[in-house]
Design a protein around this motif. Structure first.
Motif, PDB file in Angstrom:
ATOM      1  N   SER A   1      -7.484  -1.472  -1.566  1.00 39.39           N
ATOM      2  CA  SER A   1      -8.802  -2.052  -1.820  1.00 39.39           C
ATOM      3  C   SER A   1      -8.827  -3.588  -1.815  1.00 39.39           C
ATOM      4  CB  SER A   1      -9.376  -1.521  -3.143  1.00 39.39           C
ATOM      5  OG  SER A   1      -8.519  -1.801  -4.222  1.00 39.39           O
TER       6      SER A   1
ATOM      7  N   GLY B   1       0.833  -1.201   0.000  1.00 41.43           N
ATOM      8  CA  GLY B   1       0.000   0.000   0.000  1.00 41.43           C
ATOM      9  C   GLY B   1       0.866   1.248   0.000  1.00 41.43           C
TER      10      GLY B   1
ATOM     11  N   LYS C   1      -3.484   4.164   1.488  1.00 38.24           N
ATOM     12  CA  LYS C   1      -4.351   4.000   0.318  1.00 38.24           C
ATOM     13  C   LYS C   1      -3.844   2.860  -0.571  1.00 38.24           C
ATOM     14  CE  LYS C   1      -1.933   7.438  -2.554  1.00 38.24           C
ATOM     15  NZ  LYS C   1      -2.062   8.669  -3.371  1.00 38.24           N
ATOM     16  N   ASP C   2      -4.516   2.660  -1.706  1.00 34.56           N
ATOM     17  CA  ASP C   2      -4.197   1.565  -2.630  1.00 34.56           C
ATOM     18  C   ASP C   2      -4.346   0.220  -1.933  1.00 34.56           C
ATOM     19  OD1 ASP C   2      -3.503   3.540  -4.492  1.00 34.56           O
ATOM     20  OD2 ASP C   2      -1.399   3.517  -3.872  1.00 34.56           O
TER      21      ASP C   2
ATOM     22  N   TYR D   1     -12.219   3.497   7.488  1.00 28.79           N
ATOM     23  CA  TYR D   1     -11.857   2.916   6.189  1.00 28.79           C
ATOM     24  C   TYR D   1     -12.913   3.261   5.153  1.00 28.79           C
ATOM     25  CZ  TYR D   1     -15.345  -0.817   6.747  1.00 28.79           C
ATOM     26  OH  TYR D   1     -16.518  -1.521   6.891  1.00 28.79           O
ATOM     27  N   ASP D   2     -12.510   3.191   3.883  1.00 27.40           N
ATOM     28  CA  ASP D   2     -13.452   3.288   2.780  1.00 27.40           C
ATOM     29  C   ASP D   2     -13.065   2.213   1.774  1.00 27.40           C
ATOM     30  OD1 ASP D   2     -11.287   4.310   1.281  1.00 27.40           O
ATOM     31  OD2 ASP D   2     -11.864   6.388   1.676  1.00 27.40           O
ATOM     32  N   SER D   3     -13.463   2.337   0.534  1.00 27.15           N
ATOM     33  CA  SER D   3     -13.220   1.259  -0.429  1.00 27.15           C
ATOM     34  C   SER D   3     -11.758   1.104  -0.819  1.00 27.15           C
ATOM     35  CB  SER D   3     -14.051   1.504  -1.697  1.00 27.15           C
ATOM     36  OG  SER D   3     -13.663   2.739  -2.310  1.00 27.15           O
ATOM     37  N   ASP D   4     -10.946   2.149  -0.606  1.00 21.50           N
ATOM     38  CA  ASP D   4      -9.562   2.100  -1.071  1.00 21.50           C
ATOM     39  C   ASP D   4      -8.531   2.365   0.022  1.00 21.50           C
ATOM     40  OD1 ASP D   4      -7.607   2.029  -3.396  1.00 21.50           O
ATOM     41  OD2 ASP D   4      -7.189   4.037  -2.593  1.00 21.50           O
ATOM     42  N   SER D   5      -8.946   2.929   1.154  1.00 22.12           N
ATOM     43  CA  SER D   5      -7.975   3.323   2.167  1.00 22.12           C
ATOM     44  C   SER D   5      -8.477   3.015   3.571  1.00 22.12           C
ATOM     45  CB  SER D   5      -7.668   4.823   2.055  1.00 22.12           C
ATOM     46  OG  SER D   5      -8.814   5.592   2.359  1.00 22.12           O
TER      47      SER D   5
END
Length: 234
Positions: free
Chosen positions: A36, A10, A33-34, A60-64
């Motif tokens: 997912s 990541g 990030k990166d 968190y979210d979809s990528d980080s």
């Protein structure tokens, strides 16, 4: 618990220091990030190892995802050298269906080591490391396990100056961040827990034998002393 088999590299998106009045107590928050591919089953409170450090997901979210890091962890590790854009090894805590391809890794970093050499050998790279804290050298054993920046590796040797070596094959080079680092940079080190457990048990057993005047060890020591005294008195 982790295996030391890095799942993903990541990128540090944000490194933010807390002031001492913050609930983080002078630590830092880090957003990666990166990520997912490892966040599909993520929950708040999950453990993810970043460069071998077991950390708790706070957002968190979809990528980080974001973690908080305490001052104690910063002192023990190379966290202070992280900055936005730095690449880091990531591994989720093991689940019941995970094959144990590495070794038992806690994610509790013991200290850091400096990369002192990096020499190609065929399609492998031989890395040499020097521990900052010599106290952990006793756990470095040839052909034993070690976790470096979250990567399970095998120690190939150690010289008289305390420098130890690992050989990294081409496949691993493509999956972890170490080949991106230079001589002089630091890596996180977690020594094999087995050695520490054995040492602790031996110390406790010896202390118990010493404290008990009727123990086999106390009887043996007494017998040896009496034999020596008898020889001296003859």
């Amino acid at each position: 618990m982790f295996t030391g088999i890095v799942e993903l590299i990541g990128t540090v998106a944000e490194y933010k220091e807390y002031d001492t009045s913050h609930s983080g107590g002078g630590g830092v928050s880090v957003t990666v990030k990166d990520a997912s591919p490892i966040l599909g089953d993520c929950h708040i409170g999950d453990s993810i190892a970043i460069n071998g450090i077991c950390l708790t997901v706070t957002e968190y979210d979809s990528d980080s995802f974001k973690v908080g890091i305490s001052p104690e962890t910063i002192r023990r590790t190379n966290v202070a050298s992280w900055q936005a854009g730095a690449q880091v090894n990531l591994e989720r805590a093991v689940g019941q269906d995970v094959r144990f391809g590495g070794h038992y890794v806690q994610g509790h970093v013991d200290g850091v080591a400096e990369i002192v050499s990096c020499v190609p050998e065929g399609n492998s790279i031989i890395f040499g490391f020097k521990l900052r804290d010599k106290v952990f050298e006793k756990y470095i054993v040839e052909k034993g396990y070690i976790c470096i920046d979250g990567t399970s590796l095998t120690i190939t040797g150690m010289d008289s100056n305390g420098v130890f070596y690992i050989a990294m094959i081409k496949h691993t080079q493509e999956k972890v961040v170490m080949p991106l680092k230079s001589v002089g940079q630091e890596v996180n080190i977690e020594v094999d827990l087995t050695g520490k457990v054995i040492e602790k048990q031996v110390i406790l057993q010896l202390q118990d034998q010493i404290d008990n005047e009727n123990s086999p060890l106390s009887n043996l020591v007494e017998k040896l002393i009496n034999q020596k005294l008898e020889k001296l008195l003859k």
